[in-house]
Each structure stands twice: as C-alpha cells, then as structure tokens.
Design a protein around this motif. Structure first.
Motif, PDB file in Angstrom:
ATOM      1  N   GLU A 160       3.543 -25.253   4.560  1.00 27.20           N
ATOM      2  CA  GLU A 160       4.970 -25.488   4.379  1.00 27.20           C
ATOM      3  C   GLU A 160       5.276 -26.052   2.996  1.00 27.20           C
ATOM      4  OE1 GLU A 160       6.118 -28.039   7.566  1.00 27.20           O
ATOM      5  OE2 GLU A 160       6.568 -26.388   8.947  1.00 27.20           O
ATOM      6  N   ASP A 202      14.023 -22.613   3.822  1.00 28.36           N
ATOM      7  CA  ASP A 202      13.555 -23.393   4.966  1.00 28.36           C
ATOM      8  C   ASP A 202      13.605 -22.598   6.266  1.00 28.36           C
ATOM      9  OD1 ASP A 202      13.058 -25.540   3.358  1.00 28.36           O
ATOM     10  OD2 ASP A 202      14.938 -26.591   3.816  1.00 28.36           O
ATOM     11  N   ILE A 216      10.565 -20.424   6.566  1.00 27.81           N
ATOM     12  CA  ILE A 216       9.381 -21.232   6.883  1.00 27.81           C
ATOM     13  C   ILE A 216       9.406 -21.653   8.352  1.00 27.81           C
ATOM     14  CG2 ILE A 216       8.160 -23.384   6.367  1.00 27.81           C
ATOM     15  CD1 ILE A 216       9.247 -23.177   3.499  1.00 27.81           C
TER      16      ILE A 216
END
Length: 355
Positions: free
Chosen positions: A278, A288, A291
C-alpha cells in the motif's frame, strides 16, 4: 468444457442427450444443465435424486425402442418424485443421431465462442447451431429468430405456428484469470479451477515449473517479461499474483493498478505485506480506491489453514462469487443478432417467442 460434450469426441455409443429445458420454482440444477445417457451409464448430471433416475429410465427406453424424435417431459418434483425442491422441471430428450453428433462436434470446436442451439420439440425433426450473428453453423431445419434471449438462459420457445423449440445458449466462459506464479499454491489453484467455467492464462518465468499435463481451460506462458501479460488480459479480467519474488509481485501489482479496466485482483501474502505494498503504491500515485480494491490476503474470511489445496479451495470460492456476480450483470439485456450493415429480414424468419 462439460464432460458430456468432451467425452463424445471419440465415443461411438448410442446415446440420448438430456437437457434441463425449464425450471419453475426450485430445482436441483439450473436450466441448461445436461447429461448424456447410454446403455452403459451416464456422463454428467442433472441433479441426481429421483428426477435423474426417471430421466435415465426414459432415455434408456428411447434407446431400447429406437425412438429418435426429441421429446419434452414435465416433472413435478414434490408430488410425483418426492424431492424436497418442490419445483417443476421440464427435461428435453434428444436422441444423438449422426446429425446431432456433427452439430455437437461443431460446438466443441466453438468452445471459445458463443453459440445458440435450437431443437424442434414438435413436428418434423430439426436441430441447428447458430453464431452470434444468427448465421447457421451446423444442422438444418431451423431459422434463427431476430433476438436470442441471453438473460433467460436455456428455455422453451414457441413459433407463430405453435411449434415448440428448445433454445439452448452455449456461451463461452466469460471469466478469465491471469495467474502469475507456478509454485505450489499456483498449481493447486489451477487444479481447483480445472473443471469450472473459466479460462486461465498461467504465467511464470520458469518453464520447468509447469506440469506436463494441463486442464483444457489453461494456457501457459513461460516468459521473462510477465508484465506484458497484464496488458494482454481481457477487459474486466481477474488477476492473481503469487510469484517467487516480492520484487516481481510489486512490479505486477503496479502494472495491474495502472489498468483502469482491470477486474478483481488478488495478491498472496499477509496483512504486513499488504501494508508494505500500500505504501509503495501510494508513493507511485495510485488512487486510494484502487488500492482498497486489492484483495490481500486472499481467500475466504475465516479459513486460516495455509496448505496449498486449502488456499486454492478458498480462492476458488472467492473467484466464483466474483464471476457469478459479473455474469448476472452481463446477462441483463438480450443480444441482438442482426449486424449493423444488414437489417433483419423479419418476413423470412419464424418468430420464436419464449414461453
């Protein structure tokens, strides 16, 4: 590919093809499920129990009496067969003569392409195979309707003269997995998915890691540039990364994240590995939400055993859930058969309407 079809390739036995043509309420198998019955036994299943026993009896009676015309039989599972499903199942029985055998051989050759099979259940015998454009691939005696109803799966339809037809979509697997890593877990996952409706591209730098015998739905790629196979994967395809190198895992993860049309992505590893990846992805500017969609650790929650076969079973369940949801979304609308350059000639086609 289903056993009932692949096993016919070199089989000369007389047989009857049994298809679940329609399910009302709850049934042991879905519409489109099939089995092939010969005097010596059967291949595949329509759900077992008393329904399957009766279907085998009917098929063997057809073989014994020489009955060759297709027939449709209705079974009330609760009242007549004592099965707790409680629904009603309609089964189509087709004697596999030379014409149908040739049609099914053509279907085997088209396993990676969508096809539609039509069989007359009334009147003169007719069975034909069509492609997505409504072109005749094999068989005779049937004309493609203007629209095949994808969302209904296999069903019974009726033309303007009241003649009933079995409409049987034989669709290529939509699910595709690009699997990076030919180690113990990768090999176990390939075995777990061998008989499931998906195609697998299995990628590793080490050619000697691949087994000599591969399932029919697997293609291998021994390559020093595995990242290229991220770009080659189909839109919406699934990815699993489990190589022998964390550095390679990182490069592949980055490449997958750069594909906006990538589907489900699983990365083998612990929560600690996820945190490390990450941070690196964030440093490379990966959003984000992308991810967050990365699945790491992989597998169903609550399964802690790390044996390769256990991981494979858990991941197979995970993938099936993803693929079934995607398949349901893909079948939300009927597929038009007419090409853009040639409008449908309705006056020369029999209108076939789902019952």
């Amino acid at each position: 590919m289903s056993d009932w079809l692949t096993a016919m390739e070199n089989d000369t036995q007389a047989s009857v093809l049994v298809t679940v043509a329609l399910v009302e309420g709850s049934g042991p198998r879905e519409a489109g499920a099939k089995m092939r019955v010969s005097f010596d036994g059967q291949i595949d299943t329509i759900g077992g129990g008393h329904l399957e026993l009766r279907a085998v009896e009917i098929a063997k009676t057809m073989l014994a009496t020489g009955e060759t015309h297709a027939r449709l039989e209705r079974f009330a599972l609760g009242p007549s067969l004592g099965q707790c499903c409680g629904g009603v199942v309609h089964l189509a029985f087709e004697y596999v003569d030379a014409s149908l055998k040739a049609l099914l051989a053509a279907l085997r050759e088209r396993r990676q392409q969508d096809s539609w099979r039509l069989t007359a259940l009334d009147g003169e015998a007719a069975s034909a195979l069509f492609d997505v454009a409504g072109r005749l691939i094999a068989g005779t005696g049937a004309q493609a309707p203007d629209t095949f109803s994808r969302e209904r799966s296999t069903h019974v339809a009726q033309d303007g003269k009241g003649r009933r037809w079995l409409v049987d979509p034989c669709l290529a697997p939509r699910a595709h997995l690009t699997l990076f890593g030919a180690g113990h877990v990768g090999a176990a996952i390939v075995r777990a998915l061998a008989h499931l409706p998906c195609n697998i591209t299995w990628v590793d730098e080490r050619e000697d890691m691949f087994p000599a015998q591969l399932p029919d739905n697997v293609r291998i790629a021994a390559t020093d540039t595995p990242e290229e196979f991220v770009a080659m994967a189909p839109p919406g395809g699934s990815f699993l990364v489990m190589t022998h190198s964390h550095a390679l895992d990182q490069r592949l993860t980055q490449a997958i994240m750069e594909r906006e049309d990538a589907g489900w992505f699983g990365l083998i590893g612990s929560h600690t590995k996820r945190k490390q990846f990450e941070h690196r992805l964030q440093a490379h500017g990966v959003p984000d939400e992308r991810i967050a969609a990365m699945v790491c650790p992989i597998g169903m929650p609550g399964i802690r055993n790390k044996a390769p076969a256990v991981i494979a079973a858990s991941v197979a369940c995970q993938l099936l859930m993803v693929w079934e949801e995607a398949a349901a979304a893909a079948l939300a609308a009927p597929l038009r058969l007419a090409s853009a350059s040639a409008p449908p000639r309705r006056e020369k086609r029999a209108a076939i309407h789902p019952l």
